[in-house]
Every structure is written in structure tokens, then in C-alpha cells.
Design a protein around this motif. Structure first.
Motif, PDB file in Angstrom:
ATOM      1  N   ILE A  47       0.832  -1.207   0.000  1.00 55.58           N
ATOM      2  CA  ILE A  47       0.000   0.000   0.000  1.00 55.58           C
ATOM      3  C   ILE A  47       0.867   1.257   0.000  1.00 55.58           C
ATOM      4  O   ILE A  47       0.531   2.249  -0.654  1.00 55.58           O
ATOM      5  CB  ILE A  47      -0.991  -0.027   1.177  1.00 55.58           C
ATOM      6  N   GLU A  48       2.004   1.224   0.692  1.00 54.57           N
ATOM      7  CA  GLU A  48       2.899   2.383   0.699  1.00 54.57           C
ATOM      8  C   GLU A  48       3.467   2.680  -0.684  1.00 54.57           C
ATOM      9  O   GLU A  48       3.833   3.814  -0.973  1.00 54.57           O
ATOM     10  CB  GLU A  48       4.055   2.158   1.680  1.00 54.57           C
ATOM     11  N   LYS A  49       3.537   1.683  -1.549  1.00 55.22           N
ATOM     12  CA  LYS A  49       4.093   1.862  -2.897  1.00 55.22           C
ATOM     13  C   LYS A  49       3.056   2.329  -3.917  1.00 55.22           C
ATOM     14  O   LYS A  49       3.409   2.605  -5.054  1.00 55.22           O
ATOM     15  CB  LYS A  49       4.712   0.547  -3.384  1.00 55.22           C
ATOM     16  N   LEU A  50       1.782   2.393  -3.529  1.00 57.20           N
ATOM     17  CA  LEU A  50       0.742   2.788  -4.472  1.00 57.20           C
ATOM     18  C   LEU A  50       0.933   4.237  -4.928  1.00 57.20           C
ATOM     19  O   LEU A  50       1.394   5.082  -4.176  1.00 57.20           O
ATOM     20  CB  LEU A  50      -0.641   2.630  -3.846  1.00 57.20           C
ATOM     21  N   SER A  51       0.544   4.490  -6.165  1.00 54.10           N
ATOM     22  CA  SER A  51       0.676   5.824  -6.735  1.00 54.10           C
ATOM     23  C   SER A  51      -0.439   6.021  -7.758  1.00 54.10           C
ATOM     24  O   SER A  51      -0.795   5.096  -8.480  1.00 54.10           O
ATOM     25  CB  SER A  51       2.036   5.950  -7.411  1.00 54.10           C
ATOM     26  N   LEU A  52      -0.960   7.236  -7.828  1.00 54.55           N
ATOM     27  CA  LEU A  52      -1.998   7.530  -8.808  1.00 54.55           C
ATOM     28  C   LEU A  52      -1.417   7.651 -10.216  1.00 54.55           C
ATOM     29  O   LEU A  52      -2.141   7.543 -11.192  1.00 54.55           O
ATOM     30  CB  LEU A  52      -2.744   8.807  -8.439  1.00 54.55           C
ATOM     31  N   GLU A  53      -0.106   7.871 -10.316  1.00 55.01           N
ATOM     32  CA  GLU A  53       0.528   7.938 -11.629  1.00 55.01           C
ATOM     33  C   GLU A  53       0.517   6.572 -12.316  1.00 55.01           C
ATOM     34  O   GLU A  53       0.529   6.493 -13.532  1.00 55.01           O
ATOM     35  CB  GLU A  53       1.974   8.433 -11.526  1.00 55.01           C
ATOM     36  N   GLN A  54       0.567   5.509 -11.517  1.00 58.25           N
ATOM     37  CA  GLN A  54       0.503   4.153 -12.058  1.00 58.25           C
ATOM     38  C   GLN A  54      -0.903   3.625 -11.809  1.00 58.25           C
ATOM     39  O   GLN A  54      -1.265   3.347 -10.667  1.00 58.25           O
ATOM     40  CB  GLN A  54       1.507   3.244 -11.353  1.00 58.25           C
ATOM     41  N   PRO A  55      -1.720   3.498 -12.844  1.00 61.17           N
ATOM     42  CA  PRO A  55      -3.089   3.016 -12.645  1.00 61.17           C
ATOM     43  C   PRO A  55      -3.091   1.629 -11.999  1.00 61.17           C
ATOM     44  O   PRO A  55      -2.347   0.742 -12.405  1.00 61.17           O
ATOM     45  CB  PRO A  55      -3.669   2.953 -14.052  1.00 61.17           C
ATOM     46  N   THR A  56      -3.919   1.489 -10.980  1.00 62.27           N
ATOM     47  CA  THR A  56      -4.031   0.229 -10.264  1.00 62.27           C
ATOM     48  C   THR A  56      -5.484  -0.221 -10.304  1.00 62.27           C
ATOM     49  O   THR A  56      -6.378   0.554  -9.995  1.00 62.27           O
ATOM     50  CB  THR A  56      -3.569   0.396  -8.802  1.00 62.27           C
ATOM     51  N   THR A  57      -5.695  -1.463 -10.668  1.00 60.01           N
ATOM     52  CA  THR A  57      -7.056  -1.990 -10.731  1.00 60.01           C
ATOM     53  C   THR A  57      -7.348  -2.839  -9.507  1.00 60.01           C
ATOM     54  O   THR A  57      -6.434  -3.322  -8.833  1.00 60.01           O
ATOM     55  CB  THR A  57      -7.258  -2.856 -11.983  1.00 60.01           C
ATOM     56  N   LEU A  58      -8.624  -3.018  -9.249  1.00 54.60           N
ATOM     57  CA  LEU A  58      -9.051  -3.875  -8.145  1.00 54.60           C
ATOM     58  C   LEU A  58      -8.542  -5.293  -8.345  1.00 54.60           C
ATOM     59  O   LEU A  58      -8.052  -5.920  -7.404  1.00 54.60           O
ATOM     60  CB  LEU A  58     -10.583  -3.866  -8.038  1.00 54.60           C
ATOM     61  N   ASN A  59      -8.621  -5.796  -9.573  1.00 47.53           N
ATOM     62  CA  ASN A  59      -8.160  -7.167  -9.837  1.00 47.53           C
ATOM     63  C   ASN A  59      -6.668  -7.333  -9.568  1.00 47.53           C
ATOM     64  O   ASN A  59      -6.244  -8.366  -9.048  1.00 47.53           O
ATOM     65  CB  ASN A  59      -8.491  -7.585 -11.264  1.00 47.53           C
ATOM     66  N   SER A  60      -5.855  -6.334  -9.900  1.00 47.19           N
ATOM     67  CA  SER A  60      -4.417  -6.450  -9.641  1.00 47.19           C
ATOM     68  C   SER A  60      -4.119  -6.457  -8.146  1.00 47.19           C
ATOM     69  O   SER A  60      -3.237  -7.176  -7.687  1.00 47.19           O
ATOM     70  CB  SER A  60      -3.641  -5.341 -10.347  1.00 47.19           C
ATOM     71  N   VAL A  61      -4.871  -5.679  -7.371  1.00 49.74           N
ATOM     72  CA  VAL A  61      -4.704  -5.678  -5.909  1.00 49.74           C
ATOM     73  C   VAL A  61      -5.125  -7.031  -5.335  1.00 49.74           C
ATOM     74  O   VAL A  61      -4.421  -7.608  -4.499  1.00 49.74           O
ATOM     75  CB  VAL A  61      -5.500  -4.523  -5.260  1.00 49.74           C
ATOM     76  N   LEU A  62      -6.254  -7.547  -5.791  1.00 52.05           N
ATOM     77  CA  LEU A  62      -6.724  -8.850  -5.306  1.00 52.05           C
ATOM     78  C   LEU A  62      -5.742  -9.958  -5.675  1.00 52.05           C
ATOM     79  O   LEU A  62      -5.495 -10.870  -4.876  1.00 52.05           O
ATOM     80  CB  LEU A  62      -8.109  -9.171  -5.856  1.00 52.05           C
ATOM     81  N   ASP A  63      -5.168  -9.888  -6.864  1.00 51.38           N
ATOM     82  CA  ASP A  63      -4.176 -10.890  -7.274  1.00 51.38           C
ATOM     83  C   ASP A  63      -2.947 -10.844  -6.395  1.00 51.38           C
ATOM     84  O   ASP A  63      -2.383 -11.878  -6.051  1.00 51.38           O
ATOM     85  CB  ASP A  63      -3.758 -10.682  -8.736  1.00 51.38           C
ATOM     86  N   TYR A  64      -2.511  -9.647  -6.029  1.00 44.78           N
ATOM     87  CA  TYR A  64      -1.270  -9.507  -5.276  1.00 44.78           C
ATOM     88  C   TYR A  64      -1.468  -9.714  -3.775  1.00 44.78           C
ATOM     89  O   TYR A  64      -0.692 -10.419  -3.135  1.00 44.78           O
ATOM     90  CB  TYR A  64      -0.655  -8.129  -5.536  1.00 44.78           C
ATOM     91  N   LEU A  65      -2.503  -9.101  -3.205  1.00 44.39           N
ATOM     92  CA  LEU A  65      -2.713  -9.158  -1.754  1.00 44.39           C
ATOM     93  C   LEU A  65      -3.666 -10.268  -1.311  1.00 44.39           C
ATOM     94  O   LEU A  65      -3.743 -10.566  -0.132  1.00 44.39           O
ATOM     95  CB  LEU A  65      -3.244  -7.812  -1.233  1.00 44.39           C
ATOM     96  N   GLY A  66      -4.412 -10.826  -2.228  1.00 41.81           N
ATOM     97  CA  GLY A  66      -5.373 -11.852  -1.848  1.00 41.81           C
ATOM     98  C   GLY A  66      -6.677 -11.232  -1.374  1.00 41.81           C
ATOM     99  O   GLY A  66      -6.957 -10.050  -1.604  1.00 41.81           O
TER     100      GLY A  66
END
Length: 127
Positions: A47-66
Motif C-alpha cells: 500500500i505504501e508503494k501505491l501511486s496515482l501515476e501508475q493506474p491500479t485496478t481492483l483485480n491487480s490488488v486482489l491478485d497480489y494481496l489476496g
């Protein structure tokens, strides 16, 4: 005899280094299999590495964090808002994960929109 021993020792150390490097490079962390302290730190680092410059999708978060610890969703016309909470700070040893122990990630139509303490407030403002 000593040369043979040294040869086997070097071969064994080389094989060990090869296996260790392979595990480090190709083994994906599985948040579901971690103990809670490790998973909490894993979530926080991501979560500390998240950035609005890099689009992040819900599916990518679910894939990575479970699976999230808590999740809520609502629709406002054509807009779909979903907030997922991942535990990032331990408060009470009661066996229950509460919102104050988590960091919220707010998604609008599947794209990361906002995260942190203000995410839940923004989610509640939506109709």
C-alpha cells in the motif's frame, strides 16, 4: 582425498546457491499462507508503494494481496464504488479485524481512486 572433498564441497555450495537463487526469484509470496504479522507488513509495504501515476485496478490488488479483510460496495447510477480493507496495523488481540486496524483502498469502476484514512469517508459520501 582432500581434492575430492573440496570438489564436492564446492559443488554442494554451488548447488545450494542455485536452488536458493531460484526460490528467491521465482517463488511468489502467498499472503493467505503468511502468519498475521508477516501479512500485515506485506500489506503495508504494498500500500505504501501505491501511486496515482501508475493506474491500479481492483483485480491487480486482489491478485497480489489476496482476499481483503473487509469489503463494501455500492452503486451510484453508472458508477460503482468498492472499498476494500487490508489489515496494516495491529491494535487489539481479540481475534477480530476491525476497520481501525486496516487501510482502505477505494475503487471507482474498478480503478484505484483513493486510499488511506480518507477513503472510507469518501465512500460514505457516495449515495
Amino acid at each position: 582425498m582432500l581434492k575430492k572433498f573440496i570438489r564436492y564441497l564446492i559443488l554442494g555450495l554451488g548447488l545450494y546457491a542455485l536452488i536458493a537463487a531460484s526460490v528467491i526469484m521465482f517463488y511468489k509470496d502467498d499472503p493467505q499462507a503468511m502468519i498475521w504479522q508477516d501479512r500485515e507488513a506485506f500489506n503495508k509495504r504494498f500500500i505504501e508503494k501505491l501511486s496515482l501515476e501508475q493506474p491500479t485496478t481492483l483485480n491487480s490488488v486482489l491478485d497480489y494481496l489476496g482476499s481483503p479483510d473487509l469489503t463494501y460496495a455500492k452503486r451510484d447510477g453508472e458508477q460503482v464504488f468498492q472499498i476494500v480493507f487490508y489489515r496494516t496495523q495491529h491494535k487489539t488481540s481479540d481475534g477480530i479485524t476491525t476497520m481501525d486496524e486496516c487501510t482502505g483502498l477505494l475503487f471507482k469502476n474498478g480503478q484505484l481512486f483513493l486510499w488511506g484514512p480518507s477513503a472510507y469517508n469518501k465512500y460514505q459520501e457516495q449515495n
